[in-house]
Motif scaffolding. Sequence first.
Motif: not given
Lengths: 275, 275
Positions: A209, A212, A215-216, A219, A237, A240-241, A244-245, B173-174, B210-213, B215-216, B219, B241
Motif C-alpha cells: 500500500l 503504490t 506512485a499515485l 503522479a 517504485t 519506476a514512477t 513513467l512520469l 506513459a503520460l 508494469n505494475r506501477t503503471y 496503478a497510475l 488512477a 490501488t
Amino acid sequence: MLIVGERINSSRKRIRKAIKARDAAFIRKEAVKQLGAGATHIDVNAGTSISTEVDDLKWLVQTVQAAVDAPLCIDSPSAEAQAEALKLHRGQPIINSITAEEDRAQSILPLVREHDALVVALTMGTGGIPASKDDRMQAAAKIAEMVQDAGIELTNVYWDPAVSAVSTDQKAALDVAATVRELMATYEGTHTICGLSNISFGLPNRNILNRTYLALLMAQGLDGVIMDPTEKHMMSTLLATQVLLGKDDFCMKYITAEREERLAACENHKPIAAS
Amino acid sequence: MLIVGERINSSRKRIRKAIKARDAAFIRKEAVKQLGAGATHIDVNAGTSISTEVDDLKWLVQTVQAAVDAPLCIDSPSAEAQAEALKLHRGQPIINSITAEEDRAQSILPLVREHDALVVALTMGTGGIPASKDDRMQAAAKIAEMVQDAGIELTNVYWDPAVSAVSTDQKAALDVAATVRELMATYEGTHTICGLSNISFGLPNRNILNRTYLALLMAQGLDGVIMDPTEKHMMSTLLATQVLLGKDDFCMKYITAEREERLAACENHKPIAAS
C-alpha cells in the motif's frame, strides 16, 4: 526528487541505544547505507528522550556529517534543539517541521530564515490529522502567511499534507492526493513531501500500500518523500514512477539502479502477448 | 474492475503444445488457476497457427468453459474464428479486438451485436502504435461512429489505448494515461482496458514498471486490465490501488486476498516514524 532517509530516528530501538552509547560507528553505517541506496538527505531525530534531545541531536549532526557529504533533515519540533543542531550543520538543511500552530511556527521560522533552510510544513493545526482537503488548505494558508511575514520565500517550503489511514477513512488517500495537486497549483514554486506509512495503518502487507500510494502521489506532483531508502521495493517504485512520469532521461536512473542491484528482485515475468 | 487472465495464449510454448495435443487437463488447470487468482474473464488465443485457428479456438472455448463458470475473452482478429467460437460460448463474451481499420471492424461488429458482447477497441488504425493522444482520440472517434452505426451501445466498448514503450518515447506513459482519462470523459459509460507489458519493453525489471503503471492508469479511470493474475506483485498492486482509490469497501478485497495468501510477500517493514 528529494529523498529523505528516515532510518536515524530514536523511535527505533537500535538507534536509541546507539545514541545513548554514543556509538558513532553504528550511526555512520546507517548514514552511509542510506546515501548509497539513493537518499538525498539524511533525517536525524533524537526526540524520544526530551531531557537529552539537544545534546543527542548535536551529536547526531556531527556524527552523520563526519561520515557523509550530504545535507540533513533536522527532525524536532523544539526550537532550542533546532537552533543548536543547525549551528553545527554544513550545507542547506531541512527543518522538520512547522505546523499552522502559531507558537511553534514563530519559534522556528527565524531559524529557517537565518540558515536559508528548507522547511517541512505540515498542513495541520493543533487538532491532529486534518479531516479533509479544505482543512489542509486552510492550515496551509495560515502557514503561507506566517512564512511570508517572516521574510522567507515560499519556495523554501515543502508542504506535508499529513497522510492519514485509509482503513479508517476510505476517502483519505484520494483526499491527500488532491491536496498535493492543489498545494502545488496554489503555491507556485513550492514543494510537497510526506511519509507514506500512515496510509496503511491497520492493514496487512503495508509496504504494498505504501509504495503504490507513493506512485499515485508522485503522479499528482509530489516531489519529496521521507522513507527508508534501503527498502528496495519502495525505492524501485519511486524509480519506476519517475520513468513513467517522463522524469528520468533515457531511463538512466532506473537502468543504473538495476546495474547496481538496487532494484527489488522481480518475478521472472515473460510477457505473454502484446496488447 | 474487469480482470482478463491472459495465460491461455498460443504464443506461450506450453499452451501451444497443449492446444496441439488437445491436452484438456493442462488448459483446465490454467483456467482454474487464473480464476482462483482473481480473474473475472479468461482470455483464449490460438492465433499462432492460422490454418487450425478456428478449430483450436472452438476447442479452447469448450475446454475452458467446461472447467470454469466464467465468461471468456475471445482473442482473434479473424471474424471467422470469432463467429465459430462465439456460437459455443456461454454468458456475455468479450471480443478482442477491433481497431479503426474499417474492414476488420465491419466484419466483427455484427458479431458484437448478435451476441451482445463487450468489445475491446484498440485506438489505432492501420499504422501501428499511435504516436500521440490526438492520434488515439481520432481512431476512437472513427470507431465510435462505426459502433453506433452498427446499432451497438457505446457502453459495450472497452477502449484499449495501445500502450507503447516508454524506453523509446519518454512521454509515452503520460500520453496513454491522459488518453485513458479523455476517453472516459468523452465517451460516457464506456470503459478502458489494456495490457501493461508493452510499457516496459527494452527495460530491466519489467514487472516493477508494469505494475506501477497499472496503478497510475487506474488512477486515471482504467477499469479493465489484461494480465497474468497469478503474478502476485501485479495483483497486489491492483488490489492496493483499489483500496487507495476508495473502491474497496472496508478494504475487504485486500484483506481477503491477504488471508488467502494471494498478496505478494512483503518486506517486514516496521514503520519508523509517523510523518
